[in-house]
Motif scaffolding. Structure first.
Motif, PDB file in Angstrom:
ATOM      1  N   GLY A 217      45.605 -46.151 -69.694  1.00  0.00           N
ATOM      2  CA  GLY A 217      46.910 -45.862 -69.098  1.00  0.00           C
ATOM      3  C   GLY A 217      47.691 -47.151 -68.927  1.00  0.00           C
ATOM      4  N   VAL A 218      48.247 -47.362 -67.734  1.00  0.00           N
ATOM      5  CA  VAL A 218      48.936 -48.631 -67.468  1.00  0.00           C
ATOM      6  C   VAL A 218      48.071 -49.570 -66.630  1.00  0.00           C
ATOM      7  CG1 VAL A 218      51.264 -47.720 -67.727  1.00  0.00           C
ATOM      8  CG2 VAL A 218      50.166 -47.670 -65.468  1.00  0.00           C
ATOM      9  N   GLY A 219      46.783 -49.230 -66.472  1.00  0.00           N
ATOM     10  CA  GLY A 219      45.858 -50.191 -65.886  1.00  0.00           C
ATOM     11  C   GLY A 219      45.676 -50.135 -64.385  1.00  0.00           C
ATOM     12  N   GLY A 220      45.999 -49.000 -63.743  1.00  0.00           N
ATOM     13  CA  GLY A 220      45.788 -48.916 -62.301  1.00  0.00           C
ATOM     14  C   GLY A 220      44.332 -49.074 -61.920  1.00  0.00           C
ATOM     15  N   LEU A 221      43.439 -48.404 -62.660  1.00  0.00           N
ATOM     16  CA  LEU A 221      42.010 -48.543 -62.403  1.00  0.00           C
ATOM     17  C   LEU A 221      41.553 -49.965 -62.712  1.00  0.00           C
ATOM     18  CD1 LEU A 221      39.369 -47.089 -61.616  1.00  0.00           C
ATOM     19  CD2 LEU A 221      39.128 -46.393 -64.007  1.00  0.00           C
ATOM     20  N   ASP A 222      42.062 -50.531 -63.788  1.00  0.00           N
ATOM     21  CA  ASP A 222      41.690 -51.891 -64.194  1.00  0.00           C
ATOM     22  C   ASP A 222      42.110 -52.925 -63.158  1.00  0.00           C
ATOM     23  OD1 ASP A 222      41.199 -51.646 -67.540  1.00  0.00           O
ATOM     24  OD2 ASP A 222      42.361 -50.079 -66.566  1.00  0.00           O
ATOM     25  N   MET A 223      43.274 -52.720 -62.545  1.00  0.00           N
ATOM     26  CA  MET A 223      43.751 -53.696 -61.563  1.00  0.00           C
ATOM     27  C   MET A 223      42.783 -53.825 -60.393  1.00  0.00           C
ATOM     28  SD  MET A 223      47.862 -53.008 -61.478  1.00  0.00           S
ATOM     29  CE  MET A 223      48.156 -54.229 -60.192  1.00  0.00           C
ATOM     30  N   GLY A 224      42.151 -52.725 -60.002  1.00  0.00           N
ATOM     31  CA  GLY A 224      41.176 -52.800 -58.928  1.00  0.00           C
ATOM     32  C   GLY A 224      39.970 -53.635 -59.302  1.00  0.00           C
ATOM     33  N   PHE A 225      39.552 -53.552 -60.569  1.00  0.00           N
ATOM     34  CA  PHE A 225      38.406 -54.328 -61.033  1.00  0.00           C
ATOM     35  C   PHE A 225      38.786 -55.773 -61.335  1.00  0.00           C
ATOM     36  CE2 PHE A 225      36.681 -50.134 -61.396  1.00  0.00           C
ATOM     37  CZ  PHE A 225      35.309 -50.283 -61.289  1.00  0.00           C
ATOM     38  N   GLU A 226      40.032 -56.015 -61.697  1.00  0.00           N
ATOM     39  CA  GLU A 226      40.504 -57.377 -61.925  1.00  0.00           C
ATOM     40  C   GLU A 226      40.813 -58.079 -60.609  1.00  0.00           C
ATOM     41  OE1 GLU A 226      41.608 -59.161 -64.988  1.00  0.00           O
ATOM     42  OE2 GLU A 226      40.141 -57.816 -65.902  1.00  0.00           O
ATOM     43  N   GLY A 227      41.466 -57.352 -59.671  1.00  0.00           N
ATOM     44  CA  GLY A 227      41.928 -57.984 -58.438  1.00  0.00           C
ATOM     45  C   GLY A 227      43.025 -59.000 -58.744  1.00  0.00           C
ATOM     46  N   GLY A 228      43.271 -59.900 -57.791  1.00  0.00           N
ATOM     47  CA  GLY A 228      44.260 -60.950 -58.009  1.00  0.00           C
ATOM     48  C   GLY A 228      45.687 -60.458 -57.957  1.00  0.00           C
ATOM     49  N   PHE A 229      45.973 -59.418 -57.128  1.00  0.00           N
ATOM     50  CA  PHE A 229      47.346 -58.931 -57.012  1.00  0.00           C
ATOM     51  C   PHE A 229      47.724 -58.812 -55.539  1.00  0.00           C
ATOM     52  CE2 PHE A 229      44.702 -55.107 -57.024  1.00  0.00           C
ATOM     53  CZ  PHE A 229      45.274 -54.308 -56.045  1.00  0.00           C
ATOM     54  N   LYS A 230      49.033 -58.748 -55.294  1.00  0.00           N
ATOM     55  CA  LYS A 230      49.543 -58.642 -53.925  1.00  0.00           C
ATOM     56  C   LYS A 230      50.314 -57.339 -53.776  1.00  0.00           C
ATOM     57  CE  LYS A 230      52.439 -61.044 -50.503  1.00  0.00           C
ATOM     58  NZ  LYS A 230      53.354 -62.183 -50.265  1.00  0.00           N
ATOM     59  N   TYR A 231      49.996 -56.624 -52.708  1.00  0.00           N
ATOM     60  CA  TYR A 231      50.732 -55.393 -52.386  1.00  0.00           C
ATOM     61  C   TYR A 231      51.221 -55.495 -50.952  1.00  0.00           C
ATOM     62  CZ  TYR A 231      51.827 -50.573 -51.228  1.00  0.00           C
ATOM     63  OH  TYR A 231      52.474 -49.440 -50.800  1.00  0.00           O
ATOM     64  N   LYS A 232      52.525 -55.321 -50.781  1.00  0.00           N
ATOM     65  CA  LYS A 232      53.127 -55.556 -49.461  1.00  0.00           C
ATOM     66  C   LYS A 232      52.761 -56.988 -49.026  1.00  0.00           C
ATOM     67  CE  LYS A 232      54.723 -52.639 -46.992  1.00  0.00           C
ATOM     68  NZ  LYS A 232      56.142 -52.314 -46.653  1.00  0.00           N
ATOM     69  N   ASP A 233      52.139 -57.143 -47.859  1.00  0.00           N
ATOM     70  CA  ASP A 233      51.802 -58.488 -47.395  1.00  0.00           C
ATOM     71  C   ASP A 233      50.339 -58.850 -47.598  1.00  0.00           C
ATOM     72  OD1 ASP A 233      54.400 -59.005 -46.504  1.00  0.00           O
ATOM     73  OD2 ASP A 233      54.031 -57.995 -44.590  1.00  0.00           O
ATOM     74  N   LYS A 234      49.595 -58.000 -48.313  1.00  0.00           N
ATOM     75  CA  LYS A 234      48.168 -58.253 -48.478  1.00  0.00           C
ATOM     76  C   LYS A 234      47.852 -58.707 -49.898  1.00  0.00           C
ATOM     77  CE  LYS A 234      43.541 -56.286 -48.014  1.00  0.00           C
ATOM     78  NZ  LYS A 234      42.721 -55.116 -47.619  1.00  0.00           N
ATOM     79  N   TYR A 235      47.034 -59.769 -49.988  1.00  0.00           N
ATOM     80  CA  TYR A 235      46.579 -60.258 -51.284  1.00  0.00           C
ATOM     81  C   TYR A 235      45.168 -59.742 -51.536  1.00  0.00           C
ATOM     82  CZ  TYR A 235      45.330 -63.280 -55.167  1.00  0.00           C
ATOM     83  OH  TYR A 235      44.924 -63.748 -56.394  1.00  0.00           O
TER      84      TYR A 235
END
Length: 427
Positions: free
Chosen positions: A125-143
């Motif tokens: 897809g667009v990688g939503g599941l992958d982002m959890g396994f990659e990490g290294g992203f910021k959502y709202k105020d949490k890294y």
């Protein structure tokens, strides 16, 4: 042929004149110069095949698979391609590779030490599941810290999804229509992830279940398990799958997974219980190879009774009417339906999780809790926990479909963290 000096952006002094080829990360190097691809380069050097068909015969790999690999190697400047008529001939440029990496540079030592578990992604897809396994992203105020998974390959058939991934994520994505016949040529990895197509299992879809070709695509994961034997498989789908044919569909899929030599858990996760400001429930099939002791633990729901509301997620966007925050000016202007049950014409409740962001909204995305308009594409992405830096580059219809089909990265991160903790204990 000569030696190739490989530099890593951010970990190799950019002023050096020694570097022949630059990569974005160690993950990219591990993917492109995998053991399988190193073997391929050696065959090209030793046997000097005249075309891809001859190379396929020498390696036992499918022509389509080799063509993608050759293009990737050429894109990174590691081989040359000579064209004659409709055929191409791969030519070796370098006899060996040396990575120039200065650990005093930002992130160098961390990346070297933490990229511990290899991963293959299917139905990306667009990688939503992958982002959890990659990490290294910021959502709202949490890294969300980087995770110790290194993606060797990711496969998705939709061209627009692939474009979205390439614009936003540093994973080696290929546009491929997955089938069981292709799997043997894929790289072996510690972890396999994939949200196999849900349309025929969804309560909003045609409900054909396992009777359709699309409903049988979970068997691509089964084939990979059979051939490559990853330590962990994490597959995702909709909760209605468990209710179909009085549980028979779920039982069939679980049995097919377990027969490959795996212990299978089915986690039914309600996203608001994990901090996602959207009413969304998903099934995760977590399969652990039988020779491993124990299994990953279901993530602890830390937000039960404390669900985040729609307003918490998007209130700061109320006065943004342009693209200073990507996709915020993009929304549907469809009027309310004159008949039907009104699905999509509801107003979100400010202090409760939003309605589920649907992939098949057909312009009927729910209304803002206060403003007289439907939710914007950015607001939908926020409710799915995509960071504002993640840009959806297509039409509103394509973008909301991509968002609606995705796993919320925040929910995926909880699943990936549980799997990480289990694998670290194995070592």
């Amino acid at each position: 042929m000569t030696s190739c000096i490989i530099g890593i952006k951010g970990q190799t002094p950019s002023s050096t004149n020694q570097v022949d080829v630059w990569f974005d990360s160690l993950k990219s190097i591990a993917s492109v110069l995998s053991e399988e691809n190193q073997h391929l380069l050696k065959i090209i050097a030793d046997k000097k095949p005249e075309n891809i068909t001859e190379l396929s015969e020498l390696t036992g790999r499918a022509v389509s698979n080799l063509s993608r690999t050759i293009k990737t190697l050429e894109k990174h400047g590691l081989i040359n391609i000579e064209s004659f008529g409709k055929s191409i001939r791969p030519k070796i440029k370098y006899s060996n590779f040396n990575i120039l990496c200065d650990l005093s540079f930002s992130g160098g030592k961390k990346d070297l030490l933490e990229n511990k578990f290899t991963l293959v992604s299917m139905f990306t897809g667009v990688g939503g599941l992958d982002m959890g396994f990659e990490g290294g992203f910021k959502y709202k105020d949490k890294y969300f810290e980087s995770q110790p998974f290194s993606t060797l390959a990711a496969y998705e058939k939709d061209e627009k999804c692939v474009e979205t991934i390439k614009k936003n994520l540093d994973i080696p994505i290929s546009q491929v229509e997955l089938s069981e016949e292709l799997v043997n040529d894929f790289p072996s990895a510690d972890v396999l992830i994939g949200g196999f197509p849900c349309q025929d299992f969804s309560s909003c879809g045609p409900k054909r279940g396992l009777s359709s070709d699309r409903g049988q695509l979970y068997k691509v994961l089964v084939k990979y398990m059979q051939h490559h034997k990853p330590k962990i498989v994490c597959a995702e789908n909709v909760p209605n799958l468990a209710r179909m044919q009085k549980g028979a569909v779920l039982e069939t899929i679980v049995n097919d997974f377990s027969e490959q030599g795996y212990k299978v858990q089915v986690w039914d996760l309600f996203a608001p219980d994990y901090g996602v400001p959207q009413s969304r429930r998903r099934l995760f099939f977590v399969c652990t190879r039988n020779d491993l002791e124990g299994e990953p633990l279901k993530p602890e729901p830390k937000f039960v009774g404390m669900h985040r509301g729609t307003k918490w997620a998007i209130e700061d966007l109320e006065k943004v009417i342009d693209e200073t925050i990507p996709n915020q000016s993009q929304y549907f202007k469809a009027s309310k339906a004159k008949k039907g049950n009104g699905q999509g014409d509801e107003h979100c409740k400010a202090d409760e999780p939003s309605y589920t962001i649907r992939a098949n909204a057909k312009s009927r995305v729910q209304f803002h809790y206060e403003l007289d308009r439907r939710l914007t594409i950015r607001e939908c992405a926020r409710l799915q926990t995509f960071p504002d830096s993640f840009v959806f580059p297509h039409s509103a219809t394509s973008n909301v479909m991509q968002i609606g089909n995705a796993v919320p990265p925040m929910l995926s991160y909880e699943v990936a963290t549980s799997i990480k903790e289990f694998l670290l204990k194995q070592d």
